[in-house]
Design an enzyme around this catalytic site. Structure first.
Site, PDB file in Angstrom:
ATOM      1  CB  CYS A  56     -10.798  -2.953   0.484  1.00  0.00           C
ATOM      2  SG  CYS A  56     -10.212  -2.206  -1.051  1.00  0.00           S
ATOM      3  CD  GLU A 105      -5.439  -5.850  -1.655  1.00  0.00           C
ATOM      4  OE1 GLU A 105      -4.927  -4.730  -1.475  1.00  0.00           O
ATOM      5  OE2 GLU A 105      -6.256  -6.357  -0.875  1.00  0.00           O
ATOM      6  CB  CYS A 149      -5.384  -1.189  -1.863  1.00  0.00           C
ATOM      7  SG  CYS A 149      -6.684  -0.530  -0.802  1.00  0.00           S
ATOM      8  CB  CYS A 167      -8.611  -4.602  -3.664  1.00  0.00           C
ATOM      9  SG  CYS A 167      -7.507  -3.210  -3.363  1.00  0.00           S
ATOM     10  CD  GLU A 203      -1.659   4.625   4.812  1.00  0.00           C
ATOM     11  OE1 GLU A 203      -1.201   5.504   5.573  1.00  0.00           O
ATOM     12  OE2 GLU A 203      -2.338   3.645   5.220  1.00  0.00           O
ATOM     13  CG  ASN A 230      -0.454  -0.300   2.509  1.00  0.00           C
ATOM     14  OD1 ASN A 230       0.512  -1.041   2.642  1.00  0.00           O
ATOM     15  ND2 ASN A 230      -1.057   0.271   3.540  1.00  0.00           N
TER      16      ASN A 230
HETATM   17  N1  THU Z   1      -5.381  -1.538   2.397  1.00  0.00           N
HETATM   18  C1  THU Z   1      -4.836  -2.276   1.377  1.00  0.00           C
HETATM   19  O1  THU Z   1      -3.709  -2.044   0.957  1.00  0.00           O
HETATM   20  N2  THU Z   1      -5.583  -3.278   0.853  1.00  0.00           N
HETATM   21  C2  THU Z   1      -6.831  -3.611   1.264  1.00  0.00           C
HETATM   22  O2  THU Z   1      -7.473  -4.469   0.664  1.00  0.00           O
HETATM   23  C3  THU Z   1      -7.411  -2.967   2.440  1.00  0.00           C
HETATM   24  C4  THU Z   1      -6.699  -1.758   2.927  1.00  0.00           C
HETATM   25  C5  THU Z   1      -4.584  -0.438   2.968  1.00  0.00           C
HETATM   26  C6  THU Z   1      -5.075   0.929   2.604  1.00  0.00           C
HETATM   27  C7  THU Z   1      -4.510   1.762   3.742  1.00  0.00           C
HETATM   28  O3  THU Z   1      -3.194   2.169   3.406  1.00  0.00           O
HETATM   29  C8  THU Z   1      -4.431   0.800   4.913  1.00  0.00           C
HETATM   30  O4  THU Z   1      -4.598  -0.501   4.376  1.00  0.00           O
HETATM   31  C9  THU Z   1      -5.491   1.035   5.965  1.00  0.00           C
HETATM   32  O5  THU Z   1      -6.746   1.095   5.396  1.00  0.00           O
END
Ligand code: THU
Length: 145
Positions: free
Chosen positions: A94, A54, A52, A97, A43, A41
């Site tokens: 999520c 994925e 994310c 994704c 941010e 991920n």
């Molecule tokens: N996140 C992902 O990378 N993949 C997911 O499927 C769920 C959430 C990350 C996004 C963010 O940087 C952190 O998890 C908290 O939400």
């Protein structure tokens, strides 16, 4: 065997740029030839722009011209502490994704196997994408095969 994919995903999670949530996620995509493409991920200070793990991995796969080669996916996530992830809860992809994964699944003509793991590696659930996302929006909805 999912353990090696999960290990690759966990290694990628260590590179997560997650200074806001402090939650690192790593993804490893297993291709038909046995090679692996990873992502973590990414941010953003404008929180909603966060990518994310994925989606990052799938974007890399697309840039390699290999969307159709993906067969399995490992996802792992947990709290970032000291450059690694920790925790005992399974991290599932999520909703967004799942839909992005479906795009690659459509190109690969396969129901992807998704290995979802806890950071400590003690819990793993393997599900088909069709179980995680039973009613995707896909090419057929746009009149494409
Ligand atoms: N996140 C992902 O990378 N993949 C997911 O499927 C769920 C959430 C990350 C996004 C963010 O940087 C952190 O998890 C908290 O939400």
């Amino acid at each position: 065997m999912s353990a090696t994919r999960i290990a690759a995903a966990k290694a990628a999670a260590a590179h997560a740029h997650a200074p806001y949530s402090k939650f690192g996620v790593g993804t490893a995509l297993l291709l038909a030839d046995g090679s692996v493409v990873t992502g973590c991920n990414f941010e953003n200070a404008s929180y909603g722009l966060t990518l994310c793990a994925e989606t990052v991995a799938l974007g890399t796969l697309n840039a390699l011209g290999k969307l159709d080669k993906v067969r399995e996916v490992a996802v792992i996530g947990g709290t970032l502490t000291g450059g690694a992830i920790a925790g005992d809860a399974i991290c599932f992809p999520c909703g967004r994704c799942r839909q992005v994964l479906n795009e690659a699944a459509q190109m690969a003509h396969t129901d992807l196997l998704i290995h979802c793991a806890s950071a400590d590696g003690l819990q793993v659930r393997t599900l088909k994408l069709s179980e995680l996302l039973p009613h995707p929006f896909g090419p057929a909805d746009l009149g494409l095969a």
